[in-house]
Design an enzyme around this catalytic site. Sequence first.
Site, short mmCIF file in Angstrom:
data_model
loop_
_atom_site.label_atom_id
_atom_site.label_comp_id
_atom_site.label_asym_id
_atom_site.label_seq_id
_atom_site.Cartn_x
_atom_site.Cartn_y
_atom_site.Cartn_z
N ASN A 271 0.84 -1.21 0.00
CA ASN A 271 0.00 0.00 0.00
C ASN A 271 0.87 1.26 0.00
OD1 ASN A 271 -2.21 -1.86 0.74
ND2 ASN A 271 -1.11 -1.92 2.69
N HIS A 303 11.12 -6.07 -1.18
CA HIS A 303 10.10 -6.33 -2.21
C HIS A 303 8.98 -5.30 -2.14
CE1 HIS A 303 7.58 -9.07 -4.77
NE2 HIS A 303 6.60 -8.46 -4.11
N GLU A 304 8.42 -5.14 -0.94
CA GLU A 304 7.29 -4.20 -0.82
C GLU A 304 7.75 -2.78 -1.09
OE1 GLU A 304 4.63 -5.74 -0.83
OE2 GLU A 304 5.37 -7.67 -0.10
#
Length: 865
Positions: A271, A303-304
């Site tokens: 997000n 990664h995020e």
Amino acid sequence: MIDAQSALAAPLVTRREDYQPPDWLVPDIALDFDLDPSSTRVTAILDVTRSSAHERPLRLDGDGQVPRKVLVDGVPHNDWRMDGDTLEIDLPGSAHRIETEVVIHPDRNTQLMGLYASGGNLCTQCEAEGFRRITFFPDRPDVLARYVVKMTADRKRFPVLLANGDPIASGDLDDGRHWAEWRDPFPKPSYLFALVAGDLSANRATFTTMSGREVQLGIWVRESDLPKTEHALSALRIAMAWDERVYGREYDLDVFNIVAVDDFNFGAMENKGLNIFNSRYILADPDTATDLDYDAIAAVVAHEYFHNWSGNRVTCRDWFQLSLKEGFTVFRDQGFSADQGSAAVKRIEDVRTLRAAQFPEDAGPLAHPIRPDSYMEISNFYTATIYNKGAEVIRMIATILGPDGFRAGTDLYFDRYDGTAATCDDFVRCMEFGGGVDLSQFRRWYSQAGTPRVSAVLDHDAGSGRATLRLAQRTPPTPGQPDKEPFVLPLKLKLFGTAGTALGAEQLYMLDRPTAEIVFDGVTDRPVLSINRGFSAPVIIESDRSSDDLKFLSAHDDDPFARYEAMQQLMLDTLVAAVTLGRADHQPVIEAVRRTLEDAALDRAFVAEAVLLPSDAFVGDQLETVDPEAVFRAREALRRDLGKTLADLWRSAYADASRAGAFVYSPPAKAARRMRSVALGYIAASGAEDAADVAFAQFEAADNMTDRQGALTTLVNGKSDKRIAALDIFYNRYSGDALVLDKWFQTQALSSRDDTPAVVAELARHPDFSLANPNRARSLVGAFGVNQRAFHLGDGAGYRFLADHLIALDKLNPQTAAKLLPPLGRWRRFDEKRAASMKVELERILATPGLSKDLFEQASRSLNG
Ligand code: 0A1
Ligand code: ZN
């Protein structure tokens, strides 16, 4: 949820070819949340604009709600209707302001999609289609809006209120409540929306970006977990600097927050400005987390974070393009992890993951291309194919383009598509342009499923000094794709002479036809073929190399991956012979392992991986029909022989690795711990009488979880009663720590002992077991399903156990249930009796009233696909 009956009747399938651009756009949305766990009021104000000259109504996705009210341009409006879950409103003009109100119930949300409660806090998960469970909206990734979010909640229970973007205002109310408002200036699709309300504390730091902007970083957890957030926070800062250096990508908001929650369906979620993580990918200290956990935390944090560009700034046009963001982002996080330690070991681990999770998927009823053509439930497509094979496809492009071409391609891609929703084809076009190459045929990787098989036969004529390499590729049929066109396969090759010297440089050969011949002249020495070096193409190589040649490569190849691979092939050939012929010569494997252990020049981290036998499952994958017991026995026999014959070497490797002082997390210290576990495993496999004592002593003396769990695993696979004492000590020591208890369940579910099915059935009745928490469900039910020996032992009791738990879990959390189904879908790989029992369970699942479409899709494809 819909029942199987209506599931059969409903128009279930979404097809890529049916894509239509959105009828209405939503440039801005203002959300107002009156937060309460049992009943939350959500007011949404959408500025909508007609996207072209059409007369179609505005259609807003919902999920199980009816709006309490609808206003159009500030005026209460009655002229709306529900078409199933979709709110339809006729609108006269081309721009309107729509206000809706709904009431939702986070504490009843066991699916963990939308707004839900976890550990007393409130959080959201919207990818892929969870936003519609929060409010009415065109819930598709190509509708990008600027969000303003106001949250009001009880100040005591929810002192912290977070949302995407930057905080802009906050205040107190007289009634014990408070509010906060956040604004995200970057237009984003609804799947990237997030909010969190809770009693949380932050580990804070700052990061100064390459253009000199200061970003406030925060990792939010319950206060008692703060000491476990250092590793994640440091990984985040390293990842931010890495993306600047390697891809030229800078962070764009003033704050970046991460929140850890205990109940989460996947690993973590990107997000915008507010990542939400499964706590297992944040919390670590030496006493509770293994080295693998530490590595996974850094990889997932990276990664995020990397999604901020590959996924958020440039997002996906539709969910068929999922690999556009996931394959690329996995490729990026793999590169990041490779740069933090041993790149060779990282490559070995990545290929192992691919072979364990993706190859079976590609060979079974759930096979799909990295860009699927249809789905019933998109959450079933967060697969190893989309993620890991997707990353391999990007890796091949990077190999074909070379570093400069690839960077030119990614720069162009980020530049051209910034702020938009793109397709896989857009990406490939940028790569063609950046690299100056034609990828027309390469695009088949996006449309064809299945793992290509490449046969490689090398002939040598000593008289003429000519070596001829004959290559042929073929890809087996997959569901819906009986015939395959040839792929473009970038194969790195090299020939070695038997003296151990290379005959010429490595070459990158593009195999793009069904067959090809490569001629090497001036080869007087007998050549040995090293092929698919670095695993340059995600294929299965079938070569006729002898065990002598493989042994030779395992000692002399100068590509560490190829060296590992030669050893694995030698081990596989030996194990397959043992299973199919009932006998095998262990000597070449023993010699290769001996040389590797004795080679002082090799990195111990590499050695620890290279001497491990392929898993039961991977050996099973090589067989026409899997006989799990025969595979297990063959593998145990080889392990015992290796353990016994090389006993002195294992003892000295164990002693060397045990010399380390207090715990540090560094590449050499990790390598020593890994080697220690591997050596301990072989000492135990040898049947040595003191093995359980050695393991128990390690278990008791350990100052870190890697050593403790390594010893526990050895004990739990063994016959000694010490395993019971160790399990009790472990349980009591960590009874309040959910993440460590997961390990307690998982270690037992993965045990190779005969009694594992019974132990697992008993653990499912343990007071600490619950299907409501996805980590716990995966640690027992998920782990058991991938334990090839235990799952297939006995008379189908394992299949029944899995089906019973999937049916129960489906009522709570269909996404997680569906994820655990694939082991039952492998029925074609087993003997008739097992296959029949597995099919009975799939049929029983399909006959369950009220089945979710998640589980319906997985079970029906598994039965018929
Ligand atoms: N985009 C996330 C994965 C993810 C997908 C769906 C989820 O819903 C439960 C959660 C996370 C990633 O790639 O990390
Ligand atoms: Zn991702």
